[in-house]
Design a protein around this motif. Structure first.
Motif, PDB file in Angstrom:
ATOM      1  N   GLY A  40       0.834  -1.196   0.000  1.00 12.29           N
ATOM      2  CA  GLY A  40       0.000   0.000   0.000  1.00 12.29           C
ATOM      3  C   GLY A  40       0.865   1.241   0.000  1.00 12.29           C
ATOM      4  N   SER A  41       0.273   2.361  -0.328  1.00 10.51           N
ATOM      5  CA  SER A  41       1.027   3.605  -0.401  1.00 10.51           C
ATOM      6  C   SER A  41       0.299   4.684   0.378  1.00 10.51           C
ATOM      7  N   PRO A  42       1.046   5.649   0.913  1.00  7.82           N
ATOM      8  CA  PRO A  42       0.398   6.752   1.601  1.00  7.82           C
ATOM      9  C   PRO A  42      -0.521   7.535   0.639  1.00  7.82           C
ATOM     10  N   VAL A  43      -1.320   8.365   1.176  1.00 13.39           N
ATOM     11  CA  VAL A  43      -2.194   9.310   0.488  1.00 13.39           C
ATOM     12  C   VAL A  43      -3.283   8.616  -0.345  1.00 13.39           C
ATOM     13  N   PHE A  44      -3.301   8.777  -1.659  1.00 12.09           N
ATOM     14  CA  PHE A  44      -4.470   8.351  -2.433  1.00 12.09           C
ATOM     15  C   PHE A  44      -4.542   6.840  -2.653  1.00 12.09           C
ATOM     16  N   ASP A  45      -3.403   6.167  -2.684  1.00 16.50           N
ATOM     17  CA  ASP A  45      -3.408   4.748  -2.998  1.00 16.50           C
ATOM     18  C   ASP A  45      -3.232   3.888  -1.753  1.00 16.50           C
ATOM     19  N   LYS A  46      -3.882   4.285  -0.696  1.00 17.09           N
ATOM     20  CA  LYS A  46      -3.854   3.478   0.519  1.00 17.09           C
ATOM     21  C   LYS A  46      -4.404   2.092   0.218  1.00 17.09           C
ATOM     22  N   LEU A  47      -3.900   1.104   0.937  1.00 23.19           N
ATOM     23  CA  LEU A  47      -4.315  -0.268   0.659  1.00 23.19           C
ATOM     24  C   LEU A  47      -5.824  -0.436   0.828  1.00 23.19           C
ATOM     25  N   GLU A  48      -6.402   0.176   1.869  1.00 19.50           N
ATOM     26  CA  GLU A  48      -7.846   0.024   2.077  1.00 19.50           C
ATOM     27  C   GLU A  48      -8.640   0.699   0.957  1.00 19.50           C
ATOM     28  N   ALA A  49      -8.091   1.780   0.388  1.00 19.70           N
ATOM     29  CA  ALA A  49      -8.774   2.460  -0.712  1.00 19.70           C
ATOM     30  C   ALA A  49      -8.772   1.587  -1.965  1.00 19.70           C
ATOM     31  N   GLU A  50      -7.647   0.945  -2.213  1.00 18.56           N
ATOM     32  CA  GLU A  50      -7.558   0.052  -3.379  1.00 18.56           C
ATOM     33  C   GLU A  50      -8.489  -1.146  -3.201  1.00 18.56           C
ATOM     34  N   LEU A  51      -8.528  -1.694  -1.985  1.00 22.10           N
ATOM     35  CA  LEU A  51      -9.414  -2.832  -1.725  1.00 22.10           C
ATOM     36  C   LEU A  51     -10.872  -2.425  -1.877  1.00 22.10           C
ATOM     37  N   ALA A  52     -11.200  -1.244  -1.376  1.00 20.63           N
ATOM     38  CA  ALA A  52     -12.584  -0.776  -1.463  1.00 20.63           C
ATOM     39  C   ALA A  52     -13.018  -0.655  -2.916  1.00 20.63           C
ATOM     40  N   LYS A  53     -12.171  -0.030  -3.726  1.00 16.86           N
ATOM     41  CA  LYS A  53     -12.526   0.103  -5.137  1.00 16.86           C
ATOM     42  C   LYS A  53     -12.685  -1.268  -5.784  1.00 16.86           C
ATOM     43  N   ALA A  54     -11.751  -2.159  -5.481  1.00 17.18           N
ATOM     44  CA  ALA A  54     -11.751  -3.467  -6.132  1.00 17.18           C
ATOM     45  C   ALA A  54     -13.048  -4.234  -5.864  1.00 17.18           C
ATOM     46  N   VAL A  55     -13.427  -4.327  -4.611  1.00 15.60           N
ATOM     47  CA  VAL A  55     -14.620  -5.135  -4.309  1.00 15.60           C
ATOM     48  C   VAL A  55     -15.906  -4.378  -4.659  1.00 15.60           C
ATOM     49  N   MET A  56     -15.881  -3.058  -4.553  1.00 17.34           N
ATOM     50  CA  MET A  56     -17.078  -2.289  -4.895  1.00 17.34           C
ATOM     51  C   MET A  56     -17.297  -2.249  -6.414  1.00 17.34           C
ATOM     52  N   SER A  57     -16.352  -2.756  -7.190  1.00 13.13           N
ATOM     53  CA  SER A  57     -16.579  -2.859  -8.632  1.00 13.13           C
ATOM     54  C   SER A  57     -17.281  -4.168  -8.993  1.00 13.13           C
TER      55      SER A  57
ATOM     56  N   ALA B  29     -20.434 -15.164  -4.920  1.00 14.79           N
ATOM     57  CA  ALA B  29     -19.598 -13.964  -4.818  1.00 14.79           C
ATOM     58  C   ALA B  29     -18.299 -14.219  -4.056  1.00 14.79           C
ATOM     59  N   VAL B  30     -18.268 -15.316  -3.306  1.00 19.87           N
ATOM     60  CA  VAL B  30     -17.082 -15.608  -2.486  1.00 19.87           C
ATOM     61  C   VAL B  30     -15.797 -15.630  -3.323  1.00 19.87           C
ATOM     62  N   PRO B  31     -15.732 -16.431  -4.391  1.00 15.52           N
ATOM     63  CA  PRO B  31     -14.490 -16.410  -5.174  1.00 15.52           C
ATOM     64  C   PRO B  31     -14.264 -15.082  -5.899  1.00 15.52           C
ATOM     65  N   MET B  32     -15.341 -14.358  -6.191  1.00 12.09           N
ATOM     66  CA  MET B  32     -15.164 -13.038  -6.832  1.00 12.09           C
ATOM     67  C   MET B  32     -14.449 -12.064  -5.891  1.00 12.09           C
ATOM     68  N   VAL B  33     -14.884 -12.053  -4.639  1.00 13.84           N
ATOM     69  CA  VAL B  33     -14.249 -11.161  -3.662  1.00 13.84           C
ATOM     70  C   VAL B  33     -12.782 -11.555  -3.476  1.00 13.84           C
ATOM     71  N   GLU B  34     -12.550 -12.854  -3.332  1.00 14.48           N
ATOM     72  CA  GLU B  34     -11.159 -13.306  -3.199  1.00 14.48           C
ATOM     73  C   GLU B  34     -10.317 -12.839  -4.377  1.00 14.48           C
ATOM     74  N   ALA B  35     -10.887 -12.936  -5.561  1.00 15.05           N
ATOM     75  CA  ALA B  35     -10.139 -12.569  -6.768  1.00 15.05           C
ATOM     76  C   ALA B  35      -9.764 -11.095  -6.755  1.00 15.05           C
ATOM     77  N   MET B  36     -10.719 -10.238  -6.462  1.00 13.16           N
ATOM     78  CA  MET B  36     -10.443  -8.800  -6.493  1.00 13.16           C
ATOM     79  C   MET B  36      -9.416  -8.416  -5.420  1.00 13.16           C
ATOM     80  N   VAL B  37      -9.542  -9.051  -4.256  1.00 10.72           N
ATOM     81  CA  VAL B  37      -8.579  -8.761  -3.182  1.00 10.72           C
ATOM     82  C   VAL B  37      -7.175  -9.223  -3.591  1.00 10.72           C
ATOM     83  N   ALA B  38      -7.100 -10.388  -4.201  1.00 11.43           N
ATOM     84  CA  ALA B  38      -5.788 -10.914  -4.617  1.00 11.43           C
ATOM     85  C   ALA B  38      -5.179 -10.031  -5.709  1.00 11.43           C
ATOM     86  N   LEU B  39      -6.011  -9.528  -6.611  1.00 10.04           N
ATOM     87  CA  LEU B  39      -5.490  -8.653  -7.674  1.00 10.04           C
ATOM     88  C   LEU B  39      -4.884  -7.380  -7.092  1.00 10.04           C
ATOM     89  N   VAL B  40      -5.563  -6.817  -6.102  1.00  7.45           N
ATOM     90  CA  VAL B  40      -5.018  -5.625  -5.442  1.00  7.45           C
ATOM     91  C   VAL B  40      -3.680  -5.941  -4.784  1.00  7.45           C
TER      92      VAL B  40
END
Lengths: 440, 440, 440, 440
Positions: free
Chosen positions: D278-295, D392-403
């Motif tokens: 993860g990175s400080p500011v805009f690309d925080k790990l939780e922000a990337e995870l949120a975008k990934a699963v919310m897509s 949705a279980v494997p879908m969530v796993e997939a998006m999290v792993a991609l991040v």
């Protein structure tokens, strides 16, 4: 006056005597039309008419955003993604900034700037922290000229007209010129990139002037295996051959006193580039390098390896045959590939040439139009570079170094995440070429 | 054999007689070493040794991802971000694919492919839907050759060695060559881009062959104001001048029967480009164009406007003076700027030249090394292009069109979100140049 | 002390009485270990120990790069890609900066900063020029505290430890906290984005505090059709309902005097969002919004429309039925979709809720470890926000506005390049909802 | 019918009895209006009305572009940037594709697809080559239903209306639904990402169903330190607790026979995530995870660590105190931070919860409008998922792993280019948590 197709030259000036342009020839353009002649100062006189420089971002892993403008308080850059724990101080950047700065010699613009840089974040006790590095260079020589005429007439071959066409606002008087100062941020970031490359694998990025107007350095005069920064910096035009350097300086002096300008070519080499940099398809290393250097102001062409001359060879003449060198490494006997095959570096010396046009700002009368679409003559007064090429040397090095670090990080992320395959991949940090003494 | 600095030529072959390379000359490289000579077929014989093509993405707003490989089932692309409700069908793409396909004439590779494309998503009842357009072209002529030798020896000046250096796996036998087929996706996407440009502002992207080996089309023979696609397509080498076309074809025929190859230059122009495309600083229009065309296989150089020749002019000779044309538009009398000033299009014809080296695959014996680092001789057998330049014409057009659409959309998003300023900005859809009859 | 799996709570504190955490309870963590207890000042005392803030970039078309840090000379942002000719001045930004600044009321940190901004490029005579807008806010209240202890001990739930884990350098003492000041650049850029949205289609982005610790604003109390900025700004906690505002303020006052902190929820709505924003698949509007707000410091959760509560409904209860309103527009009767269907805005009010944890910096003794891995107790002294939520209101608005402008530009580029289809697409600038008087 | 503000519910259904919606309640929506009632089949009958799926790209360094659509020949993805020499075969992907596929049990949609994948490029002799990996899954069960009504009426809470609003073309009948099939590409790419994570540092990404409608798995029932894939896969609803699994299945069965649908929550954990991602500011790990699963389709909310419940705690209750574990590593006693502090992973278990709304397609009569803006009733016939959460279980796993892989590569490029600092940075490949037996 109607558009004349015949007057449109494509791919430029045929011969080197320079008399091809019907309208632009010295004889024809000094017509006396005092009522519509503008005396155009080169630099602004008023803070009320501000010049906006652009501040985009370059790179994916190693990202540089330049900011600031010629007439604001400062210029500089923010470097995002720099590896942490790299020893770094202002002096690492200052060397290249000094090579770029105006007023460094009689053949550059007399604008006086020390271009002293300050790092205000991203460094702690002499080491990079991994967070963004912010570099600032204050502007000190802002004369505050009157820019009123400039805001009316478009200077030929500048960005004046196209900025208006794009943005629809009459504010950006000096796009092209302000870009010259914008390159400070590039050079500062490039110095960081060069340090990373040097430290990672002894990689050196070295550029020099190989042509000024009609003075061309013949091939073979410079030995790229042994070329040093000292040789290049031994004269004010940055040509490593003293004899040709003299000729180039003389050519610039002639044109300088006439208020005219000339262009030239910068050659850049990369020694000890790690093999494997670059990606297939759209992000080939040569494509990235081409974009990088063609984003510098006043560039007109890019070639690498055999370049345009290579089109006169047959395949059997052009191909670089492989052999195994004394250290057991796969090498090529010739280097028409310019160190890049299939978009990927092969460990040989990467080389390229970049064409720079003559500076657009000249102290001679030219026909142009006002923003109200009235035809007019103008003369730009004041300070400008008679030949931008000597100062372009560190700019080219910077852009090349930025590409290489970005590609190095991309390569490291993808191909060094897991252990390398020693049969096919080379361990880093084994310089292929005798390293010259550069920025130790 | 030790590395010889003297044998490393930089920026290639000096004169056009082609005899500069000490080692690579025809006389010297046909040494008889039967025990270590490989007969190298040009195309693979076995499906077991698969060739992996790369599939990156180009563009920010109008994004193209190419995929597929020479030896897989198909090649093609996915186009993301295409404007909706654009009339589009396979026939719009097929015209350019036919201009690119192998086997179209005796001077191209005899590989037989119809390259018939299929659009499998993104179109409904003849209109684009705004969702991704997927284009597929099946591979039909896969001979299944034995590629065993190829997997051992690195072909000179191919991507063989660098792929191994980068990825550390001995699987990518034909990176460089597979790229040739990879360009199908680019050409298909480029055809969509050309249609958008034509429809938006009558913009035309037209390329042609201006040099083949020593046969150079003189400046001024082609009138860029009136040049038509028909003139270019009237002969198999794609040179709009019939006389020079004959000479070029003859040059290719000579080299073809000798199993050798030659390179050349593709010139590309853009007529009626909207003013205002491109961005200051890093994303200058010329920088984007340079990257785009330099990502094509076998390119060695790029220049626009006055190009490298412009370095021989003075500023007063080089500057393009402004005037107001009969329609009240601000124009330049000359076009050494190549239609781009300050990184932004000015409405004049954009022009550029792209250098292509001679094809690396030749039917002649060459020295090389195996992946086990044993020195060896090999002869590539089979089918290849004696001169890639005629088929490169639609590839260059495609890459240029992709850049222009991407920049058009960027410009539209930023500068047309609110109403334009009619005093400084030009309303679109008013062609500046007489439009030729292209892809009606 | 050994790791105890049992002590690891997932998804936190079950009930609202706050007594679930065996170790973290007030009773247990005030153990007397004077020899290893650190008095931790909240703000640095020495310029020698600098804090590095990060400065990344947000957005694709409307790009914001924030820079600067709590202890450097200034903070701010560079905005790239802003439409030209937008009326803009510092006062447009100052309104939101004032809502964000510390010391604005007794329930915020007492650090004194006026946060007065300066625009140093990108504006000319009150209009944006299309080139980057640079916004700077000087830091004035740097007390120069001694930060020695902080450089040794990791503050619980701060970024201290993770910065060291990532970068391997002991320099970033206050990542988390410095981020609070980093948001100045976001808020400034968000104010520009809000102005564009307002001007383009009457779009309003309005946030307010809907929960502080145990004080929850019931649903239905706030009418999103008529909610105004004035209602929100009428009290220091930014809750539009006066009665609940009082309760929230009281809750903060209680915790403030105890040196502890509490969290809460910010609700944000978008009124008159143009239909059609967002893209299918990965760049769905809700995904972009989620990333944007979850990049703010201290966020723990995001929901939109029916949110987590929607999981308790059946499809027939949850679906939003369509109808045609009095103006002939397609609308939904309910809005459990939160204004977004299939990743694309549908013109209804977009709504979302963002959870903020209690501020990590507290004035109470906590167990932690030093960078030398010694267990220790520390007490942070000095100034901190007892509840970050009131100041988070303009931050959330800013991030939401940045997403919307970026998506608006993406949509405009793709879908408005050619004329719209009036049967299915709505002309812009017809507000659906009665616009409140916001930032006129 | 006029717009009624009162009928607009914000943040959905208050209580769990589901009777809040005045209009949408079962009683009120089965009005008899035969003349305007459409029988809406769930799947298309004609190939003439094609459904366009979107195919965007996710990730910066590990880039996934999905393509294909429900009614085209196939679906799949292209993975760009995969590390070379990773052992990989179709069976690595098939496991997760089988967990995602329709028809896997009575509680999923009865559409019959084996979803057998094929890797057509990027693999050679069982190893990745570093070039793009193309994965294809053919569509086999396309019934060719008549979609005529669907092309007229907008299905409530689907993407039908918003696609038309965005693109202005009446072709995209089933955006939302086609997305369900689009996730095949995500799951396939996610399986590759999971393999990289496992191999690199023993990192495991594991998701399970923690709520179905009113059936909520209490906290503490599942031990995240020891949870295994086998426990999750031991029942068709993918809840690791057998007792609650039974209750969830029963709840789905009830709703299934009524033609209605329900939603729920997927919990996902990451065990042995390397610290420093993860990175400080805009690309925080939780922000990337949120975008990934919310897509992912049908998501309504995201929370991590203490989540929304954490807003009810004080700072002294919420902070995670540090200690040094038996292996000398810095750890936290509690994990309300959810494994992420300051946007960067700290080596503890990352945890998150994702809310999924009830499937929009239901077999019950609903009020809606046609594209001609006529109010109408429709009933969707045919096959749909009564509850999307188990698939949705494997879908969530997939998006999290991609991040995580994307961030791992970003981290490796920046922070591992030079040797790490062993005092502060942890060497990789030392799993912190007892690894369960997952996808050996």
């Amino acid at each position: 006056m109607a558009s004349s197709i015949a007057s449109k030259l494509f791919l430029g000036a045929p011969t080197t005597n320079g008399s091809t342009s019907r309208i632009g020839s010295p004889a024809s353009d000094i017509r006396k039309l005092p009522s519509s002649t503008l005396q155009l100062p080169v630099r602004p006189r008023s803070k009320k008419l501000q010049i906006q420089a652009a501040g985009n971002t370059f790179g994916t892993y190693f990202r540089v955003t330049t900011s600031g403008e010629s007439h604001g308080g400062d210029v500089g850059c923010t470097i995002d993604g720099c590896p942490p724990r790299l020893p770094l101080s202002e002096s690492d950047l200052q060397t290249d900034l000094d090579r770029r700065r105006p007023g460094q010699s009689r053949i550059t613009t007399p604008r006086k700037e020390t271009d002293t840089c300050q790092i205000t974040s991203g460094i702690y006790e002499g080491l990079t922290t991994g967070t963004p590095i912010k570099v600032t260079v204050p502007n000190t020589d802002q004369r505050g000229h009157d820019y009123k005429e400039m805001s009316i007439a478009y200077r030929p071959s500048h960005a004046d007209a196209t900025y208006d066409m794009k943005y629809g606002i009459r504010a950006v008087q000096g796009g092209g010129r302000s870009s010259a100062r914008e390159t400070i941020g590039r050079v500062a970031a490039g110095a960081v990139a060069k340090k990373i490359l040097k430290q990672y694998a002894g990689t050196e990025v070295i550029a020099y002037v190989s042509q000024v107007h009609n003075v061309e350095l013949p091939e073979g005069v410079v030995d790229h295996e042994t070329l040093t920064l000292e040789e290049i910096e031994s004269n004010i035009v940055r040509c490593p051959d003293p004899e040709y350097a003299e000729k180039m300086i003389a050519a610039i002096d002639v044109i300088r006193v006439r208020g005219d300008s000339i262009g030239g070519v910068v050659t850049c080499i990369v020694r000890n580039a790690p093999p494997g940099l670059g990606s297939p398809v759209f992000d080939k290393l040569e494509a990235e390098l081409a974009k990088a250097v063609m984003s510098l102001p006043a560039t007109k062409g890019f070639e690498f390896g055999s370049g345009f001359k290579g089109t006169f060879l047959t395949g059997s003449e052009h191909n670089d045959e492989f052999y195994v060198d004394e250290l057991g490494r796969i090498r090529t006997r010739t280097n028409r590939s310019g160190g890049i095959q299939g978009g990927i570096s092969n460990g040989e010396i990467i080389n390229m040439r970049v064409a720079f046009k003559p500076t657009a700002t000249i102290g001679r009368k030219q026909n142009t139009v006002t923003r109200e679409k009235k035809e007019i003559e103008l003369i730009a007064r004041g300070r400008h570079d008679p030949c931008v090429v000597p100062r372009a040397v560190p700019m080219v090095e910077a852009m090349v170094a930025l590409v290489l670090v970005d590609q190095l990080m991309a390569h490291h992320a993808q191909c060094n995440l897991f252990p390398v395959n020693p049969d096919l991949q080379e361990p880093v940090k084994v310089p292929r070429h005798s390293p010259a003494e550069i920025q130790s």
